[in-house]
Design a protein around this motif. Structure first.
Motif, mmCIF file in Angstrom:
data_model
loop_
_atom_site.group_PDB
_atom_site.id
_atom_site.type_symbol
_atom_site.label_atom_id
_atom_site.label_comp_id
_atom_site.label_asym_id
_atom_site.label_seq_id
_atom_site.Cartn_x
_atom_site.Cartn_y
_atom_site.Cartn_z
ATOM 1 N N HIS A 1 0.971 -1.141 -0.126
ATOM 2 C CA HIS A 1 0.047 0.011 0.066
ATOM 3 C C HIS A 1 0.933 1.337 -0.033
ATOM 4 O O HIS A 1 1.990 1.117 0.283
ATOM 5 N N TYR A 2 0.145 2.346 -0.216
ATOM 6 C CA TYR A 2 0.688 3.823 -0.080
ATOM 7 C C TYR A 2 -0.345 4.480 1.112
ATOM 8 O O TYR A 2 -1.352 3.887 1.092
ATOM 9 N N ALA B 1 -6.595 -3.177 6.216
ATOM 10 C CA ALA B 1 -6.373 -2.366 4.921
ATOM 11 C C ALA B 1 -6.718 -2.673 3.396
ATOM 12 O O ALA B 1 -6.700 -1.854 2.864
ATOM 13 N N HIS C 1 -2.621 -3.127 -3.382
ATOM 14 C CA HIS C 1 -3.943 -2.891 -2.922
ATOM 15 C C HIS C 1 -4.866 -2.996 -4.007
ATOM 16 O O HIS C 1 -6.124 -3.483 -4.058
ATOM 17 N N CYS D 1 -4.248 2.789 -5.001
ATOM 18 C CA CYS D 1 -3.170 2.299 -4.123
ATOM 19 C C CYS D 1 -2.425 1.108 -4.750
ATOM 20 O O CYS D 1 -3.092 0.165 -5.290
HETATM 21 ZN ZN LIG Z 1 -3.946 0.571 0.038
#
Ligand SMILES: [Zn+2]
Ligand SMILES: [Zn+2]
Length: 280
Positions: free
Chosen positions: A28-29, A91, A143, A151
């Protein structure tokens, strides 16, 4: 590996549900602007990571039990512990996706700091390797794989698609100070610098290493089975102080003589067993 544990962050054991296995890891970011100030000061990384956890805990809609990610990778190559190993992430988008993969976030965003430095990729890779050692399968995805999101952003996703390779040059990782090779001088540990590190490092967890000789001593403590390998990070932090106190007790010291701050006698004895000399 430069791991910043939950303990070092001052966080309790994660309340996230257990998730002993998964197909792999999703990257992820942050999806929001991330200041390039982060690059100049690792303290900003720790502050940001704490802010992320605070905002997740405050998010009533999601009902997070903890920061949503298992780990974060910072631009200085530190792996910041989130839920950690064996915990379900929050997440990945929904419960099925959360059960399928663990989650690691790179501290880059949609503007400002967007390009992950090699040290960050190394840290994320460290996190992937930790999770693989403890229940994660081989998959490495973003993601956006399986969920409608940008993401983890272009640069990080390009790296994920290449299989998240560990960058070839890993400047940030100090060379392990192993000693005693043929023709090589034994490493020298300066007692006063070591003591200064032991007295100051617990307050500065995650900051750059204050004294390189600390690593030599930590590696000896690892060989003595007094310190976990992952905690030999070059910082004379609270785990190293506790390990050194165990060494002092093993050597017969008690009370204040076993406070975890190295003294000449114990350090010399440890050095004799593990190939370094002591200067004071
Ligand atoms: Zn993410
Ligand atoms: Zn950092």
């Amino acid at each position: 590996m430069k791991l910043v544990t939950r303990t070092a962050l001052g966080w309790p054991v994660s309340a996230a549900p257990s998730q002993p296995t998964a197909k792999g890891v999703k990257v992820h970011y942050l999806g929001s602007p991330v200041s390039t100030k982060l690059l100049a000061d690792h303290k900003e990384c720790l502050a940001l990571w704490k802010d992320i956890r605070r905002s997740h805990l405050a998010n009533k809609a999601e009902g997070y039990s903890d920061v949503a990610y298992n780990y974060a990778g910072c631009p200085h190559g530190y792996l910041l512990e989130g839920r950690g190993r064996g915990r379900r992430t929050g997440a990945n988008g929904n419960q099925a996706l959360n059960r399928a993969h663990y989650a690691i976030v790179g501290l880059v965003g949609s503007s400002g700091l967007t390009e992950p430095p090699d040290a960050m990729l190394s840290a994320i890779r460290d996190g992937i390797d930790i999770l693989r050692g403890d229940g994660a399968g081989k998959e490495i995805k973003g993601h956006r794989d399986g969920h409608a999101t940008a993401c983890p952003g272009g640069p990080l996703y390009a790296w994920v698609q290449k299989g998240a390779p560990r960058p070839a040059v890993d400047d940030d990782e100090e060379k392990p100070a192993t000693g005693g090779g043929k023709g090589q001088a034994k490493p020298v540990v300066d007692l006063s610098q070591l003591v200064a590190a032991a007295r100051s490092d617990p307050a500065k967890k995650g900051t750059p290493v204050t004294y390189a000789g600390t690593k030599t001593v930590e590696q000896a403590l690892v060989k003595e089975r007094l310190l976990a390998k992952g905690l030999a990070d070059g910082h004379f932090g609270s785990a190293t102080v506790a390990a050194y106190a165990r060494l002092q007790r093993r050597y017969g010291y008690t009370g204040r003589d076993a406070d975890g701050i190295p003294g000449k006698t114990t350090l010399t004895r440890l050095g004799k067993a593990h190939g370094f000399t002591v200067k004071d």
